[in-house]
Scaffold this active site. Structure first.
Site, PDB file in Angstrom:
ATOM      1  N   LYS A 250       0.825  -1.209   0.000  1.00  0.00           N
ATOM      2  CA  LYS A 250       0.000   0.000   0.000  1.00  0.00           C
ATOM      3  C   LYS A 250       0.867   1.270   0.000  1.00  0.00           C
ATOM      4  CE  LYS A 250      -4.017  -2.111   2.327  1.00  0.00           C
ATOM      5  NZ  LYS A 250      -4.933  -1.989   3.502  1.00  0.00           N
TER       6      LYS A 250
ATOM      7  N   TYR B 196     -12.333  -1.938  -3.478  1.00  0.00           N
ATOM      8  CA  TYR B 196     -12.821  -2.128  -2.113  1.00  0.00           C
ATOM      9  C   TYR B 196     -14.351  -2.043  -2.019  1.00  0.00           C
ATOM     10  CZ  TYR B 196      -8.329  -2.271   0.412  1.00  0.00           C
ATOM     11  OH  TYR B 196      -7.107  -2.636   0.931  1.00  0.00           O
TER      12      TYR B 196
ATOM     13  N   ASN C 276      -2.004   0.512   6.706  1.00  0.00           N
ATOM     14  CA  ASN C 276      -1.449  -0.697   7.321  1.00  0.00           C
ATOM     15  C   ASN C 276      -0.614  -1.537   6.358  1.00  0.00           C
ATOM     16  OD1 ASN C 276      -3.518  -1.693   5.816  1.00  0.00           O
ATOM     17  ND2 ASN C 276      -4.685  -2.571   7.519  1.00  0.00           N
TER      18      ASN C 276
ATOM     19  N   HIS D  36      -2.171  -5.293   1.638  1.00  0.00           N
ATOM     20  CA  HIS D  36      -3.464  -5.956   1.446  1.00  0.00           C
ATOM     21  C   HIS D  36      -3.194  -7.414   1.119  1.00  0.00           C
ATOM     22  CE1 HIS D  36      -7.469  -6.969  -0.065  1.00  0.00           C
ATOM     23  NE2 HIS D  36      -6.825  -7.617  -1.029  1.00  0.00           N
TER      24      HIS D  36
ATOM     25  N   GLU E  90      -9.844 -10.798  -7.139  1.00  0.00           N
ATOM     26  CA  GLU E  90      -8.898  -9.687  -6.952  1.00  0.00           C
ATOM     27  C   GLU E  90      -7.718  -9.782  -7.918  1.00  0.00           C
ATOM     28  OE1 GLU E  90      -9.926  -8.870  -2.236  1.00  0.00           O
ATOM     29  OE2 GLU E  90      -7.915  -9.521  -2.777  1.00  0.00           O
TER      30      GLU E  90
HETATM   31  P1  IDP Z   1      -7.760  -6.516   5.976  1.00  0.00           P
HETATM   32  O1  IDP Z   1      -6.963  -5.592   5.072  1.00  0.00           O
HETATM   33  O2  IDP Z   1      -6.953  -6.943   7.172  1.00  0.00           O
HETATM   34  O3  IDP Z   1      -8.397  -7.662   5.240  1.00  0.00           O
HETATM   35  P2  IDP Z   1     -10.429  -5.318   6.061  1.00  0.00           P
HETATM   36  O4  IDP Z   1     -11.360  -5.426   7.209  1.00  0.00           O
HETATM   37  O5  IDP Z   1     -10.723  -6.106   4.826  1.00  0.00           O
HETATM   38  O6  IDP Z   1      -8.958  -5.645   6.612  1.00  0.00           O
HETATM   39  O7  IDP Z   1     -10.348  -3.781   5.705  1.00  0.00           O
HETATM   40  C1  IDP Z   1      -9.765  -3.351   4.485  1.00  0.00           C
HETATM   41  C2  IDP Z   1      -8.874  -2.162   4.777  1.00  0.00           C
HETATM   42  O8  IDP Z   1      -9.685  -1.067   5.240  1.00  0.00           O
HETATM   43  C3  IDP Z   1      -7.852  -2.376   5.910  1.00  0.00           C
HETATM   44  O9  IDP Z   1      -6.693  -3.059   5.496  1.00  0.00           O
HETATM   45  C4  IDP Z   1      -7.556  -0.946   6.293  1.00  0.00           C
HETATM   46  O10 IDP Z   1      -6.687  -0.296   5.353  1.00  0.00           O
HETATM   47  C5  IDP Z   1      -8.948  -0.318   6.205  1.00  0.00           C
HETATM   48  N1  IDP Z   1      -9.666  -0.392   7.486  1.00  0.00           N
HETATM   49  C6  IDP Z   1     -10.212  -1.484   8.079  1.00  0.00           C
HETATM   50  N2  IDP Z   1     -10.798  -1.185   9.241  1.00  0.00           N
HETATM   51  C7  IDP Z   1     -10.644   0.156   9.401  1.00  0.00           C
HETATM   52  C8  IDP Z   1     -11.036   1.078  10.438  1.00  0.00           C
HETATM   53  O11 IDP Z   1     -11.667   0.723  11.428  1.00  0.00           O
HETATM   54  N3  IDP Z   1     -10.676   2.387  10.227  1.00  0.00           N
HETATM   55  C9  IDP Z   1      -9.987   2.814   9.131  1.00  0.00           C
HETATM   56  N4  IDP Z   1      -9.597   1.978   8.155  1.00  0.00           N
HETATM   57  C10 IDP Z   1      -9.909   0.664   8.283  1.00  0.00           C
HETATM   58 MG    MG Z   2      -9.847  -7.630   3.759  1.00  0.00          MG
END
Ligand code: IDP
Ligand code: MG
Length: 142
Positions: free
Chosen positions: A11, A51, A114, A117, A128
């Site tokens: 990312k 997304y 974070n 992905h 994807e």
């Molecule tokens: P993942 O990437 O660990 O699968 P997901 O729940 O699929 O997590 O969420 C997709 C992305 O959305 C996360 O990687 C992060 O960048 C963002 N995200 C998830 N939860 C939050 C939140 O509570 N606040 C802000 N961004 C979030």
């Molecule tokens: Mg996810």
């Protein structure tokens, strides 16, 4: 355990931190092969399509802005149990909860920025992968 493929994205925060090599090293050292890779800078609209499953979530708009804030590296990883193995190497979504030694524990800035992905199922991985790559761009090592 089956050979699988999964989509990985480095990312914008991790590309900006110049840790592409560190992240790919972790994949390769754990038995995953990069069978496709492309750097691209998504528009907010493209990030939103990727997304789309999260479009009802409160963080969706911010997530699209963040994912289109700079270049990303999209990759296809192949190997034994690739979907779960990639998720394990990534660590929990929230870096504060990510296990020590995972990519997110070591590099992520926040729950949003974070670093990586990873597809969460074999079925979603296929969708994807097809979002970013065509069949002739996948170079299997099998
Ligand atoms: P993942 O990437 O660990 O699968 P997901 O729940 O699929 O997590 O969420 C997709 C992305 O959305 C996360 O990687 C992060 O960048 C963002 N995200 C998830 N939860 C939050 C939140 O509570 N606040 C802000 N961004 C979030
Ligand atoms: Mg996810």
């Amino acid at each position: 355990m089956a050979i699988q493929r999964t989509l990985s994205i480095i990312k914008p925060d991790a590309v900006a931190k110049n840790v592409i090599g560190d992240i790919i090293r972790r994949f390769e050292e754990n038995g995953l092969s990069v069978i496709a890779a492309r750097m691209l800078h998504l528009s907010a609209e493209e990030a939103g399509r990727f997304y789309a499953v999260h479009k009802e979530r409160p963080f969706y708009k911010d997530l699209c802005a963040y994912m289109s804030s700079g270049p990303i590296l999209a990759m296809v990883l192949e190997g034994q149990n690739a979907v779960a193995l990639n998720r394990q190497l990534m660590g929990a979504t929230n870096p504060k909860e990510a296990e020590a030694g995972t990519i997110r524990a070591d590099h992520a800035e926040s729950i949003e920025a974070n670093s990586v992905h990873g597809s969460d199922s074999v079925e979603n991985a296929a969708t994807e992968v097809a979002f970013f790559f065509g069949d002739i761009e996948l170079h299997s090592r099998r």
